[in-house]
Design an enzyme around this catalytic site. Structure first.
Site, PDB file in Angstrom:
ATOM      1  CG  ASP A  72      -2.003  -0.967   1.224  1.00 58.68           C
ATOM      2  OD1 ASP A  72      -2.003  -1.832   0.338  1.00 58.68           O
ATOM      3  OD2 ASP A  72      -2.886  -0.895   2.105  1.00 58.68           O
ATOM      4  CG  HIS A 217       2.253   0.076   4.324  1.00 59.10           C
ATOM      5  ND1 HIS A 217       2.006  -0.834   5.320  1.00 59.10           N
ATOM      6  CD2 HIS A 217       1.110   0.786   4.160  1.00 59.10           C
ATOM      7  CE1 HIS A 217       0.761  -0.690   5.760  1.00 59.10           C
ATOM      8  NE2 HIS A 217       0.197   0.287   5.069  1.00 59.10           N
TER       9      HIS A 217
END
Length: 261
Positions: A72, A217
């Protein structure tokens, strides 16, 4: 044509989790999006160069030990290192991108490379608000503006989204259905935004079970550093690395929420 030149040409064809919004060091200032491309024209040109591309991947995740690694908040300055590692091992992942981060890359090269390397792209909003706390118009803008930019740069029409912080409700579900987007959550959270320790991140990712969707991430260097060990550990356990859509064997249904297979 050299292999790298073909790969570069492919870039133009193809087409967060529950954490507080992280402060990003060295973030580039948003700039105007690069000039739009004509995916259809490039598709014809690439078909002549390399017939049969892209390669079709089919997995029976009802029988295989499949796991979907997801990243992400990018693309960011550490994403190229991650892409290099995934390419070296022929692993495909799913990237839930922020519109403002895509726009911050002046050349548009990074988002094109993600698509050309065969990874799946998902919509993570424009600038990471909690979608349950914005107006209907703003919710639509957050999704549509990101969708339009990614499509303009890559030719990809995203069919997945991940609501920032995992925050969703009936209004978000209805808007994602109208936009043709399935909501993808997760069942393994590495908490890599909080604990910037590669060993800790790798250990948490290794807790995946068959059918897991793992949240990470690509904006954190410690996460990128953890990825080789994540891949080694899960591969030794017999896992097959797939994208989210490959995990389900078909395109997830728009508006529906998924956390694991």
């Amino acid at each position: 044509m050299r292999g790298w030149a073909v790969a570069l040409a492919l870039l133009t064809l193809m087409a967060c989790g529950g954490e507080p919004w992280p402060r990003r060091e060295h973030q580039l200032a948003p700039v105007r999006a690069p000039q739009a491309i004509d995916p259809a024209a490039l598709a014809r040109r690439l078909a002549a160069i390399q017939p049969g591309w892209p390669r079709s991947r089919r997995f029976d995740c009802a029988k295989l030990k499949c796991v979907a690694l997801t990243f992400d908040d990018g693309p960011g300055e550490y994403t190229p290192r991650l892409l290099d590692e995934l390419r070296r091992r022929d692993v495909k992942a799913t990237f839930f991108v922020l519109g403002e981060m895509v726009a911050a890359d002046r050349s548009g090269h990074m988002i094109r490379r993600i698509a050309a390397d065969g990874h799946e792209l998902g919509n993570h909003s424009w600038n990471h608000p909690s979608l349950t706390g914005v107006s209907g118009d703003e919710l639509k803008r957050q999704l549509r503006q990101t969708e339009e930019l990614v499509h303009r740069l890559t030719g990809v029409r995203m069919r997945l989204m991940r609501p920032p912080y995992g925050a969703t409700d009936k209004a978000v579900a209805e808007e994602t259905r109208r936009e043709g987007l399935a909501q993808i959550l997760w069942n393994v959270d590495t908490l890599d935004w909080r604990d910037r320790d590669p060993e800790v991140v790798a250990r948490r990712a290794a807790a995946a079970t068959p059918g897991s969707i793992v949240l990470m991430h690509d904006i954190h260097p410690t996460t990128v550093e953890a990825v080789p060990k994540v891949l080694d550990t899960l591969a030794k356990k017999g896992f097959t690395f797939v994208t989210v859509s490959e995990l389900y064997g078909k395109e997830p249904l728009a508006g529906k929420t998924y956390t694991e297979r």
